[in-house]
Write a protein that holds these residues in place. Structure first.
Motif, short mmCIF file in Angstrom:
data_model
loop_
_atom_site.label_atom_id
_atom_site.label_comp_id
_atom_site.label_asym_id
_atom_site.label_seq_id
_atom_site.Cartn_x
_atom_site.Cartn_y
_atom_site.Cartn_z
N ALA A 135 -32.58 2.25 9.10
CA ALA A 135 -31.68 1.78 10.16
C ALA A 135 -30.58 0.89 9.60
CB ALA A 135 -32.49 1.03 11.22
N ASN A 136 -30.94 -0.03 8.71
CA ASN A 136 -29.96 -0.96 8.16
C ASN A 136 -29.16 -0.34 7.02
OD1 ASN A 136 -30.79 -3.00 9.93
ND2 ASN A 136 -32.35 -3.74 8.50
N SER A 137 -29.85 0.37 6.13
CA SER A 137 -29.16 0.94 4.97
C SER A 137 -28.16 2.01 5.38
CB SER A 137 -30.17 1.50 3.97
OG SER A 137 -31.03 2.46 4.56
N SER A 138 -28.49 2.82 6.36
CA SER A 138 -27.55 3.86 6.81
C SER A 138 -26.34 3.23 7.48
CB SER A 138 -28.25 4.83 7.77
OG SER A 138 -28.76 4.15 8.91
N LYS A 139 -26.55 2.12 8.18
CA LYS A 139 -25.42 1.41 8.79
C LYS A 139 -24.51 0.84 7.71
CE LYS A 139 -26.42 -1.02 12.37
NZ LYS A 139 -26.91 -2.13 13.25
N PHE A 140 -25.10 0.35 6.63
CA PHE A 140 -24.31 -0.19 5.53
C PHE A 140 -23.46 0.90 4.88
CE2 PHE A 140 -23.75 -1.05 0.98
CZ PHE A 140 -23.08 -2.28 1.04
N VAL A 141 -24.04 2.09 4.73
CA VAL A 141 -23.28 3.20 4.15
C VAL A 141 -22.06 3.50 5.01
CG1 VAL A 141 -23.34 5.67 3.64
CG2 VAL A 141 -25.24 4.21 2.95
N THR A 142 -22.21 3.41 6.33
CA THR A 142 -21.08 3.62 7.23
C THR A 142 -20.06 2.51 7.06
OG1 THR A 142 -22.45 4.78 8.85
CG2 THR A 142 -20.38 3.83 9.64
N ASN A 143 -20.53 1.27 6.93
CA ASN A 143 -19.63 0.12 6.86
C ASN A 143 -18.97 -0.05 5.49
OD1 ASN A 143 -20.24 -0.53 9.50
ND2 ASN A 143 -21.83 -1.99 8.96
N TYR A 144 -19.60 0.46 4.45
CA TYR A 144 -19.04 0.34 3.10
C TYR A 144 -19.29 1.62 2.32
CZ TYR A 144 -18.16 -1.45 -1.63
OH TYR A 144 -17.68 -1.64 -2.91
#
Length: 293
Positions: A194-203
């Motif tokens: 949940a968090n790592s995939s969001k980070f990939v989107t954000n950076y």
């Protein structure tokens, strides 16, 4: 009214896209410092006779130059021990460098070859002056950034103040300081939590770990692309949610990384480190900040 709102949103998106990108092609050669004062690719890759073609005729290694036409003499580094990347100031990660170019482990091209120029302890380095090539931003102060791992003015042979690299520097998932990622059977890091995939989107996830015993391991080349000093090409997709385009970088970092950004509150350099250090990321701590260039 709807049309006006749409145009306003379009202009806002376009402005954000322009601010994120490099804006113009780099004016100096993308190989940067690795042009080796004009000698170019042949400084590292001797196209004929490998290491012997670069004048290192005294090497005792019969395989010299057989990998990537490597033209630097690695003989002084073979099998040498490194205590690197201390977390408590004393121990560090115990590493032993490969004993041959043909060892077949990722640290041959990912660490050993890099140290033939960037060590300064076992290997004095070819044409290295132990100074950074780029013009540093004013926020860095006036200090000189050293470029030799084993001889950086803190004492010859000190590797404890360098980031862990090697076969024992294993990337993890699910720990206190890690992402909620997973590692597949081939040692590939999957940023699908949940968090790592969001980070990939954000950076994004631009790093390139080596693989050893089906585990991802940190090499010099995990963070650095030795062929591109000042620019990185981003394509929107599974590896990053950033708009496609060319982004500024420094120090051969293989991701958007620009400490010279004039944008107040720019966090892109911190985002780069968070690719592996997920426990300290916004997404893992309830933060909503995205990447600011």
């Amino acid at each position: 009214m709807k049309n006006i709102l749409f145009i306003a949103l379009l202009l806002l998106a376009t402005a954000g896209f322009a601010a994120a990108q490099i804006g113009a092609a780099p004016s100096n050669d993308v190989l940067g410092a690795h042009l080796n004062y004009g000698r170019g690719c042949a400084a590292c890759h001797a196209p004929h006779s490998g290491v012997y073609g670069n004048g290192n005729a005294k090497t005792a290694d019969p395989t010299a130059g057989t990998v990537a036409l490597w033209g630097e003499d690695l003989g002084s580094l073979y099998g040498k021990p490194l205590q690197i990347g201390s977390t408590n100031g004393t121990t560090g990660f115990a590493e032993v460098l490969p004993t041959s170019l043909m060892a077949g482990t990722p640290d041959v091209s990912g660490v050993l070859m890099c140290l033939s120029c960037h060590d300064g302890n076992y290997a004095t380095g070819a044409m290295m002056k132990n100074k950074v090539y780029e013009t540093l931003p004013a926020t860095y102060g006036s200090g000189t950034i050293p470029t030799l791992l084993g001889n950086d003015n803190t004492g010859v042979g000190n590797y404890l103040n360098d980031h862990p690299v090697g076969l024992n520097a294993v990337m993890g998932c699910g720990g206190q300081y890690d992402w909620d990622c997973t590692i597949d059977g081939n040692g590939k890091v999957l940023m699908t939590g949940a968090n790592s995939s969001k980070f990939v989107t954000n950076y994004g996830f631009f790093v390139s770990p080596g693989t050893y015993n089906a585990k991802p391991v940190v090499m010099c080349t995990t963070c650095h692309n030795q062929h591109l000093m000042n620019v990185v090409k981003v394509t929107t997709g599974a590896k990053s949610g950033l708009p496609s385009g060319n982004y500024a970088t420094m120090f051969f970092i293989r991701a958007p990384y620009n400490p010279a950004s004039g944008t107040a509150g720019s966090n892109q350099t911190a985002q780069f480190c968070r690719q592996c250090h997920g426990g300290e990321a916004n997404e893992s701590n309830g933060g909503t900040a995205v990447t600011t260039f």
